[in-house]
Design an enzyme around this catalytic site. Structure first.
Site, short mmCIF file in Angstrom:
data_model
loop_
_atom_site.label_atom_id
_atom_site.label_comp_id
_atom_site.label_asym_id
_atom_site.label_seq_id
_atom_site.Cartn_x
_atom_site.Cartn_y
_atom_site.Cartn_z
N LEU A 22 0.81 -1.21 0.00
CA LEU A 22 0.00 0.00 0.00
C LEU A 22 0.84 1.26 0.00
O LEU A 22 0.44 2.28 -0.56
CB LEU A 22 -0.93 0.02 1.22
CG LEU A 22 -2.01 -1.06 1.28
CD1 LEU A 22 -2.75 -0.99 2.61
CD2 LEU A 22 -2.98 -0.92 0.12
N GLY A 26 9.04 6.26 6.61
CA GLY A 26 10.34 6.17 7.25
C GLY A 26 10.49 4.98 8.17
O GLY A 26 11.59 4.47 8.36
N MET A 27 9.38 4.52 8.74
CA MET A 27 9.44 3.40 9.68
C MET A 27 9.32 2.04 9.03
O MET A 27 9.70 1.03 9.61
CB MET A 27 8.35 3.55 10.74
CG MET A 27 8.58 4.70 11.71
SD MET A 27 10.00 4.39 12.78
CE MET A 27 9.37 3.06 13.78
N VAL A 30 3.90 -0.63 4.35
CA VAL A 30 2.53 -0.99 4.72
C VAL A 30 1.92 -1.87 3.64
O VAL A 30 2.02 -1.56 2.44
CB VAL A 30 1.65 0.26 4.93
CG1 VAL A 30 0.25 -0.15 5.39
CG2 VAL A 30 2.29 1.19 5.94
N ASP A 138 3.05 12.84 15.12
CA ASP A 138 3.28 13.06 13.69
C ASP A 138 1.95 13.15 12.94
O ASP A 138 1.77 12.52 11.91
CB ASP A 138 4.15 11.95 13.11
CG ASP A 138 4.71 12.30 11.72
OD1 ASP A 138 4.73 13.51 11.38
OD2 ASP A 138 5.10 11.38 10.99
#
Length: 474
Positions: A22, A26-27, A30, A138
């Protein structure tokens, strides 16, 4: 799972089957996935190098557990988390809709009912997040998904906090929506309220309140300049200005924002969520609304109270008047002004089915309908709508309301519910359960409908045919 977080041929992580990618941040990456029961979920696979850090692993489960405490109001709730072969993953409810930034980029700023629903919905999500003692950190347009049903959903709460474990000296957050206190890492719930002001400014004007540019340049403006609110909706402007105060002590809390938006004291997040759902009009992922042009024409009168000019009592009266107007959403759901209605008796329960509206925008017609479930003596107190009228897949699971058909009685044309990719433009039934006495809202959208059709027959599987329903053109 590959080292870069992409999917291998196994296409699984933990008990979840990955379907397609999707997006990426940065983490991590998805994915759309399916849980063991076949329900769609979103799985965020954290970059493997993060999980190699002991401090990250220690905090990951703690923060995930905290995120799971957040109430399911205007959020995409966290459902699960875990580690699989050294890779951390977080599972949330899947929201089938574009993010706010994509919509604004495609169609321009929001206005009218959708802008107001966004303001209330995001404030509602922040109340739920803060009540769980979580700080988002965020909040930004790309972290707000616009669901076809129910409107805005806030995602990724708690994720930015995990980034604090990385030991970097970088700022945590997105520069255009950072608060002044980000400069010295004193991020609190008040910082989320500041970001709310930035998000609403962007949604209403197309630009963040402090412009664009590099992180240090933006932070300087945030610390030293006044926000640019040209073009801001005048009803929302006073609240946005309070949210963007430099001093966090001068900002409203998320609960105070919600109270003033709804014109009542201690507004509940449940009532706020229902209000958002009543006025939200779906948008597709290209940013074009299914009925947005009609929305802007017909909803010039806003239910949002004028917070700076009216007393609390008068504001509350205005809200109640508009919400309960003849033909308004509450009256329609309670039976007033329904286009058609039918009671359907089953073994152990009955269904009160109401067609609420059938509206045309060009060749697109959208049906809004509701079903009230009432258990009878000896019947089950729970109801899965798919058991009555859902489209059944080849593996026996109910999926959605795509079986609903629109019929032009004059020309005899039959119009199936429109589809987009593998999904229909209709209500998703997967995992939906209602209790006795509850009313479930549904919708179906039909494309390429004859422009001459001013009446239509609506055929709902398991419920029957509703003949001669008027089509309203907007």
């Amino acid at each position: 799972m590959n080292g870069d977080g992409t999917v291998t041929s196994a296409r699984t992580i933990g008990p979840y089957t990955l379907v397609r990618r999707l997006g990426e941040g940065g983490m991590g990456v998805v994915y759309l996935a399916k849980d063991p029961a076949g329900r769609r979920v979103a799985v965020k696979v954290i970059r493997p190098e993060r999980a190699q850090q002991e401090e990250f692993r220690l905090r990951f489960e703690k923060e995930a557990v905290a995120a799971r405490r957040v109430a399911r109001f205007c959020t995409a709730p966290v459902l699960d988390s875990g580690m699989d072969n050294g890779v951390a993953y977080l599972v949330t409810e899947y929201v089938d809709g574009p993010d706010l930034s994509a919509v604004v980029e495609a169609q321009g700023p929001l206005a009218g009912g959708n802008l107001e629903a966004l303001a209330v919905g995001v404030a509602t999500a922040l109340v739920a997040i803060h009540q769980a003692e979580v700080v988002h950190r965020d909040l930004k347009p790309s972290n707000i998904l616009l669901s076809p049903l129910g409107g805005p959903r806030v995602i990724d709460f708690g994720i930015a906090q995990l980034a604090d474990t990385l030991g970097t000296q970088s700022l945590i957050g997105t520069p255009a929506y950072m608060s002044p206190e980000h400069a010295d890492s004193r991020v609190t719930a008040a910082s989320d309220v500041f970001a709310w002001g930035g998000v609403i400014t962007y949604a209403a004007t197309g630009s963040p309140p402090f412009g664009t540019g590099g992180a240090m340049e933006l932070l300087y403006r945030i610390l030293n300049s006044e926000p640019r609110l040209d073009g801001m909706d005048e009803r929302l402007r006073p609240l946005v200005e309070r949210a963007l105060e430099k001093d966090p002590a001068r900002r409203l809390t998320a609960q105070q924002l919600l109270d003033r938006l709804l014109g009542r004291e201690k507004a509940t997040i449940q009532a706020a969520t229902e209000a958002v759902g009543d006025i939200w009009t779906p948008v597709d992922d290209a940013g074009a609304t299914l009925a947005a042009q009609a929305l802007r024409r017909r909803r010039r009168r806003s239910w949002l109270p004028a917070v700076t000019a009216l007393t609390a009592a008068v504001v509350t009266a205005v809200v109640l008047l508009v919400v309960f107007l003849p033909g308004g959403p509450v009256q329609r759901l309670m039976g007033g002004g329904a286009l058609a209605q039918r009671d359907v008796a089953r073994n152990g329960y009955h269904l009160d089915v109401r067609l609420l509206s059938l509206r045309r925008v060009g060749k697109t017609v959208t049906l809004e309908w509701s079903v009230k479930f009432v258990s009878t003596a000896g019947g089950s107190a729970k109801w899965e709508p798919g058991s009555a009228f859902g489209r059944v897949l080849n593996y026996g699971m109910t999926r959605d309301t795509a079986g609903v058909v629109l019929i032009d009685p004059a020309a005899g044309g039959r119009y199936a519910t429109a589809e987009k990719g593998d999904d229909c433009l209709c209500s998703d039934l997967a995992g939906k359960v209602w209790m006795s006495g509850e009313t479930a809202p549904f919708y179906n959208t039909f494309g390429d409908v004859s422009p001459d059709a001013d009446l239509a027959n609506v055929d709902i599987p398991g419920i029957g045919l509703f003949p001669g329903v008027p089509v309203e053109s907007r």
